[in-house]
Design an enzyme around this catalytic site. Structure first.
Site, PDB file in Angstrom:
ATOM      1  N   SER A 158      55.349  12.354  58.800  1.00  0.00           N
ATOM      2  CA  SER A 158      53.918  12.128  58.899  1.00  0.00           C
ATOM      3  C   SER A 158      53.143  13.339  58.368  1.00  0.00           C
ATOM      4  CB  SER A 158      53.561  11.871  60.356  1.00  0.00           C
ATOM      5  OG  SER A 158      52.201  11.619  60.450  1.00  0.00           O
ATOM      6  N   GLY A 159      52.217  13.068  57.463  1.00  0.00           N
ATOM      7  CA  GLY A 159      51.394  14.144  56.909  1.00  0.00           C
ATOM      8  C   GLY A 159      51.985  14.783  55.676  1.00  0.00           C
ATOM      9  N   THR A 163      51.100   8.562  51.580  1.00  0.00           N
ATOM     10  CA  THR A 163      50.019   7.637  51.255  1.00  0.00           C
ATOM     11  C   THR A 163      49.251   8.130  50.030  1.00  0.00           C
ATOM     12  OG1 THR A 163      49.912   7.185  53.596  1.00  0.00           O
ATOM     13  CG2 THR A 163      48.087   6.401  52.302  1.00  0.00           C
ATOM     14  N   ASN A 205      48.305  14.362  61.281  1.00  0.00           N
ATOM     15  CA  ASN A 205      47.623  13.916  60.071  1.00  0.00           C
ATOM     16  C   ASN A 205      46.338  13.200  60.461  1.00  0.00           C
ATOM     17  OD1 ASN A 205      46.901  12.812  57.637  1.00  0.00           O
ATOM     18  ND2 ASN A 205      48.780  11.620  57.349  1.00  0.00           N
ATOM     19  N   SER A 208      46.676   9.221  59.379  1.00  0.00           N
ATOM     20  CA  SER A 208      48.090   8.857  59.435  1.00  0.00           C
ATOM     21  C   SER A 208      48.280   7.338  59.378  1.00  0.00           C
ATOM     22  CB  SER A 208      48.674   9.415  60.734  1.00  0.00           C
ATOM     23  OG  SER A 208      50.017   9.081  60.827  1.00  0.00           O
ATOM     24  N   SER A 209      49.123   6.893  58.453  1.00  0.00           N
ATOM     25  CA  SER A 209      49.425   5.450  58.394  1.00  0.00           C
ATOM     26  C   SER A 209      50.390   5.164  59.529  1.00  0.00           C
ATOM     27  CB  SER A 209      50.118   5.075  57.085  1.00  0.00           C
ATOM     28  OG  SER A 209      49.446   5.626  56.007  1.00  0.00           O
ATOM     29  N   GLY A 437      59.328   8.398  57.592  1.00  0.00           N
ATOM     30  CA  GLY A 437      60.601   9.106  57.425  1.00  0.00           C
ATOM     31  C   GLY A 437      61.384   9.109  58.730  1.00  0.00           C
ATOM     32  N   GLU A 439      62.806  10.037  62.199  1.00  0.00           N
ATOM     33  CA  GLU A 439      62.081  10.644  63.332  1.00  0.00           C
ATOM     34  C   GLU A 439      63.036  11.070  64.432  1.00  0.00           C
ATOM     35  OE1 GLU A 439      58.923   8.003  64.596  1.00  0.00           O
ATOM     36  OE2 GLU A 439      57.749   8.453  62.798  1.00  0.00           O
TER      37      GLU A 439
HETATM   38  N1  LIG Z   1      48.577  15.410  46.423  1.00  0.00           N
HETATM   39  C1  LIG Z   1      47.715  15.784  47.347  1.00  0.00           C
HETATM   40  N2  LIG Z   1      46.622  16.492  47.017  1.00  0.00           N
HETATM   41  C2  LIG Z   1      45.756  16.894  47.946  1.00  0.00           C
HETATM   42  N3  LIG Z   1      45.889  16.652  49.268  1.00  0.00           N
HETATM   43  C3  LIG Z   1      46.948  15.943  49.659  1.00  0.00           C
HETATM   44  C4  LIG Z   1      47.923  15.472  48.742  1.00  0.00           C
HETATM   45  N4  LIG Z   1      48.863  14.822  49.430  1.00  0.00           N
HETATM   46  C5  LIG Z   1      48.489  14.872  50.718  1.00  0.00           C
HETATM   47  N5  LIG Z   1      47.334  15.533  50.862  1.00  0.00           N
HETATM   48  C6  LIG Z   1      46.608  15.821  52.118  1.00  0.00           C
HETATM   49  O1  LIG Z   1      47.471  15.598  53.207  1.00  0.00           O
HETATM   50  C7  LIG Z   1      46.960  14.598  54.073  1.00  0.00           C
HETATM   51  C8  LIG Z   1      48.098  13.751  54.583  1.00  0.00           C
HETATM   52  O2  LIG Z   1      48.637  13.000  53.526  1.00  0.00           O
HETATM   53  P1  LIG Z   1      49.102  11.479  53.711  1.00  0.00           P
HETATM   54  O3  LIG Z   1      48.149  10.736  54.569  1.00  0.00           O
HETATM   55  O4  LIG Z   1      49.384  10.955  52.369  1.00  0.00           O
HETATM   56  O5  LIG Z   1      50.436  11.715  54.523  1.00  0.00           O
HETATM   57  P2  LIG Z   1      51.511  10.628  54.934  1.00  0.00           P
HETATM   58  O6  LIG Z   1      52.836  11.156  54.573  1.00  0.00           O
HETATM   59  O7  LIG Z   1      51.137   9.309  54.364  1.00  0.00           O
HETATM   60  O8  LIG Z   1      51.382  10.663  56.479  1.00  0.00           O
HETATM   61  P3  LIG Z   1      51.575   9.462  57.512  1.00  0.00           P
HETATM   62  O9  LIG Z   1      53.011   9.126  57.544  1.00  0.00           O
HETATM   63  O10 LIG Z   1      51.089  10.067  58.785  1.00  0.00           O
HETATM   64  O11 LIG Z   1      50.721   8.369  57.018  1.00  0.00           O
HETATM   65  C9  LIG Z   1      45.975  13.827  53.230  1.00  0.00           C
HETATM   66  O12 LIG Z   1      44.979  13.269  54.025  1.00  0.00           O
HETATM   67  C10 LIG Z   1      45.432  14.885  52.315  1.00  0.00           C
HETATM   68  O13 LIG Z   1      44.432  15.623  52.965  1.00  0.00           O
END
Ligand SMILES: Nc1ncnc2c1ncn2[C@@H]1O[C@H](COP(=O)(O)OP(=O)(O)OP(=O)(O)O)[C@@H](O)[C@H]1O
Length: 855
Positions: A158-159, A163, A205, A208-209, A437, A439
């Site tokens: 997460s984070g 996404t 995050n 977070s999705s 991923g 956990e």
């Molecule tokens: N390529 C990027 N450029 C800039 N900021 C990013 C990038 N990737 C991620 N971030 C930052 O990190 C935060 C978390 O990313 P994201 O929501 O894609 O994580 P995730 O892996 O999908 O998490 P979750 O599993 O909780 O959904 C985003 O809101 C953004 O602020």
């Protein structure tokens, strides 16, 4: 201890061996007998003596590489350092072969502009710096070229940025494939809706999705987007009724309350977010950097783009409002006929909820406070205590929201999915999987088991793919690879969901068994799998926990709540209540349960079974695609740029399965050098080998290998030398030894030359000084003698004839003797020079017999 010099890069082994501690890179700052001072990658200065293990860093690890397969130190430490140094330079993307590793920058980088999109068009992986666009472009190119479906599997915790990566891929595909068509717009607009209903602020995050998704983009024969389909997995439903400190419920609730007009709020009898129990448990109503009111407007407009009818939007809002009202219901514990019961004191919330749900208030109260049990055709109604009543209410809310989420995804699909017109309709696709991923928390429950089961499947898929890639390289290079083995996780998969009496089927069975409890489930699991090496029993007999040996480590699961979560149903009374509802939207959400009637518990598919089914279908889809892998890494827990937590990253690397790639490579011939590079690097080890451009490099490589490794188990492919790790190390050591000897000779020669040159310069200088000094002395004496002679001669002249038999000399005709040959202006190349002056008076006064060195 290895021999080190100032400026050398080394690996410093950790002092203590903890689970995620690996060697850290360091640079030698100072050396002295028996110890060296190094500065490690974290900037710490450390004195290292013989007790701490230290080893040379491979040159490829010093300044980092774009593809980590080329790392000489292809191990955790090497990979970690490579990611670290690149990340600090804002180079967030790195390849490991065909896998893209993306480290979350936690800052906006200007690497996603339309110009960069154009730059990555039609470029092969490796042609430009690693980038998520390169993966998207390659999947698109492969799809068109091979007319095969592609998929991009994005994983990470997460984070980590899954996404964001998904969005970037969609953005790239939309940009390069289309003409800014309506369908592209619709696909892109699906995201804000899904995020509103399926994303929330968590401590890890802010966005977070809380579900997994697979977005399949469909392309026509010209490569333009013609539609898409979204599958969702395992929405976290507990969040709707419960939030941990500093976390929020799903964004949609806050957006709705922030963005609705007063009239709209009045329509749903809503006030501010602070007034709802379901929104305030985390004590975090706002999310930094997020404007909920603005987002609400975006969601509404996205819904328009995706063809949500106005009345459907109203129905959704009505349901959301009803859930908030239900959450505000408070129970009071009472006794009815000496049996625990509960009553609802303030029925205003019930009334509001009932109105929104289209049910009678009293029926709702009954369904929330009593329970009907059916036995042999008879039904008995009993009261419920407050805890049970709260559970029923929460289950009701979770059930409604979960089904509504599925409905919304279906609705999106209705807009974006275009079924094929005929069997001959040409369609290829690129699927993007954004999935949770692996956990392993302090407390793991049924959801974690499902998530980790999904990850086991993906790991299996990944390993097989990587192994296949290895085989392809060996085949294309003509290498014999038969004896290479790799560790697969089939046993763990068999245990969880494949073999008869697997964990999921046992949990299912127990969920349907009327007397089944979490304890009976655990004892059945123990009994059935106690001897399985992948199954672990807790040490204490009273513990409700069992452990599973996953590919990424052992995880212990607490079975409390397993059955209830797996059943994923709620009371028959609630189903009956829904049957009576005048809200068609609500009854539509429960259509399958409503038609099933009292048999719900027995016949409804359990959560585990549903998840397994959708996962099996996903795996079948993925297996028919050419996959690309993106491993997202979260560099720190503070959402800060330029902060790299080595332990956190190491854990993610291990869980990501990247180490498996390394293990597979290690099992074969992990080190590969192009013949040309090999000759240039190791020709010092064999005599008579010229630089690569003057040699037949394959033959020269063979000669070197024969000289150094004799007939060891290395192989020569068509373009590369394939080596085992130890052979590479040995070659490096030999090279170092030879190079050290040669360097010593060069140093010796250069030092001797420099010293000799200095000596000659000094000696020449001395000669010049001597010469100048002697000349000066000579001139001074000459002057003195001359002056004395001039003074003396006039007074002697009158008596010359009488008293002295001197030659007749007058001041006018007086001539000085000629100076010696070593005086300034004269030179000699002979070893020694003698004065050749014939004037004996002059010569005697100048020690003319002295030997003068000239070189
Ligand atoms: N390529 C990027 N450029 C800039 N900021 C990013 C990038 N990737 C991620 N971030 C930052 O990190 C935060 C978390 O990313 P994201 O929501 O894609 O994580 P995730 O892996 O999908 O998490 P979750 O599993 O909780 O959904 C985003 O809101 C953004 O602020």
């Amino acid at each position: 201890m290895v021999i080190l010099a100032k400026g050398d890069h080394v690996w410093l082994e950790p002092k203590t061996k903890e689970e995620f501690s690996v060697a850290i890179g360091a640079k030698v700052k100072f050396t002295e007998s028996g110890r060296v001072l190094v500065v490690d990658d974290d900037g710490k200065e450390i004195w290292v003596d013989g007790k701490r293990q230290i080893r040379h860093m491979h040159t490829s690890s010093v300044s980092g590489v774009e593809d980590m397969i080329g790392l000489g130190d292809l191990n955790e430490a090497g990979i970690l350092r490579n990611l670290f140094i690149r990340y600090m330079d804002d180079l967030i993307y790195t390849y490991t072969g065909s896998i893209l590793v993306a480290v979350n920058p936690y800052q906006v980088l200007s690497i996603y502009t339309p110009e960069i999109i154009q730059m990555y068009r039609d470029k092969k992986i490796g042609e430009l710096s690693p980038h998520i666009f390169a993966i998207a472009d390659n999947s698109y190119f492969s799809m068109k070229r091979y007319q095969q479906d592609q998929c991009v599997i994005i994983s990470g915790e997460s984070g980590a940025g899954k996404t964001e990566s998904t969005k970037l891929i969609l953005q790239f595909l939309a940009a390069i494939s289309g003409q800014h068509s309506w369908i592209e717009q619709q696909i892109l607009e699906a995201n804000p809706i899904m995020e509103a209903f399926g994303n929330a602020k968590t401590i890890r995050n802010d966005n977070s999705s809380r579900f997994g998704k697979y977005i399949d983009i469909h392309f026509n024969s010209t490569g333009s987007i013609e539609g898409a389909r979204i599958d969702q997995y395992l929405l976290e439903k507990s969040r709707i009724v419960n939030q941990a400190p500093d976390e929020r419920n799903y964004h949609i609730f806050y957006c709705m309350l922030a963005g609705m007009s007063s009239a709209e709020k009045a329509q749903f009898e809503l006030t501010d977010a602070k007034n709802y129990y379901y929104l305030t448990q985390g004590k975090s109503l706002v999310c930094e950097g997020r404007d909920d009111a603005k987002e609400y407007a975006n969601i509404r407009s996205a819904m328009k783009v995706l063809m949500f009818k106005d009345n459907e939007v109203v129905e959704i809002l009505k349901i959301l409002a009803s859930l908030l009202h239900l959450g505000n219901i408070r129970y009071n514990a009472i006794q009815v006929n000496n049996i625990d019961a509960s009553e609802i004191l303030d029925i205003a919330h019930v009334k509001k909820a009932a109105q929104m749900l289209g049910v009678d208030s009293q029926s709702l109260i009954d369904a929330l406070t009593t329970r009907t049990i059916f036995t042999r055709g008879d039904s008995v109604t009993s009261t419920m205590g407050t805890a049970a009543s709260v559970d029923v209410r929460d289950a009701f809310v979770k059930g409604i929201y979960g089904r509504m989420f599925v409905w919304i995804v279906d609705k999106i699909n209705e807009a974006i999915y275009k079924p094929t017109i005929s069997p001959s309709h040409y369609r290829t696709s690129i699927g993007v999987l954004d999935i949770f991923g692996f956990e392993n928390f302090d407390h793991n429950s049924f959801e974690q088991m499902c998530i980790n089961y999904a990850n086991e499947n993906l790991q299996q898929f990944f390993v097989q793919h990587i192994f296949k890639l290895e085989q392809e390289e060996y085949n294309s290079e003509g290498i014999n690879w038969q004896h290479i083995e790799f560790v697969d996780n089939q046993d763990a998969l068999d245990l969880i969901a494949v073999k008869p009496m697997n964990l999921i089927s046992l949990i299912d069975e127990e969920s349907k068994f009327p007397k089944g409890t979490d304890s009976t489930l655990l004892s059945k699991l123990h009994q059935q799998h106690g001897n399985n090496s992948n199954y672990l029993r807790a040490k204490s007999e009273i513990s409700m926990v069992f452990g599973l040996n996953h590919f990424a480590g052992v995880v212990f699961y607490d079975t409390r709540g397993f059955l209830e979560k797996n059943r994923d149903t709620f009371s028959v009374d609630l189903i009956h209540l829904i049957q009576t509802s005048s809200n068609a939207f609500l009854t539509d959400l429960f259509v399958s349960e409503v038609t099933m009637g009292n048999e719900t518990r027995k016949r409804a598919p359990t959560l585990g079974a549903q998840f397994k089914k959708s996962l099996d279908s996903l795996m079948r889809t993925l297996s028919s695609c050419q996959p690309f892998f993106v491993r997202c890494i979260k560099p720190n827990d503070y959402k800060k740029p330029h902060m790299f937590d080595r332990t956190l990253c190491c854990r993610q690397l291990r869980y990501s399965g990247m180490m498996e790639t390394i293990r597979i490579r290690r099992a074969g011939y992990p080190i590969r050098h192009l013949f040309k590079d090999f000759v240039d690097r190791y020709r010092v080890l064999s005599s008579g080998i010229l630089a690569s451009h003057k040699e037949n490099c394959r033959e020269a490589s063979y000669k070197i290998l024969q000289t150094v490794l004799k007939n060891a188990d290395y192989q020569l492919g068509k373009t590369k030398v394939f080596l085992k790790d130890a052979q590479d190390v040995f070659l490096e050591q030999q090279r170092e030894e030879v190079m050290t000897r040669k360097i010593l000779i060069i140093q010796k020669t250069i030092r001797a030359w420099a010293v000799r040159r200095r000596f000659v310069q000094m000696r020449n200088g001395v000669i010049v000084i001597q010469r100048q000094w002697r000349a000066f002395e000579a001139r001074r004496r000459y002057k003195k003698v001359n002056e004395a002679w001039l003074h003396a001669t006039p007074s002697l002249v009158p008596f010359a004839d009488t008293y002295l038999q001197l030659p007749s000399v007058t001041p006018q005709n007086h001539q000085l003797p000629t100076p010696c040959s070593w005086l300034p202006g004269t030179s000699s190349s002979e070893e020694t020079a003698h004065c050749h002056c014939e004037d004996s008076v002059w010569c005697q006064s100048h020690d003319c017999q002295e030997t003068i060195p000239t070189s």
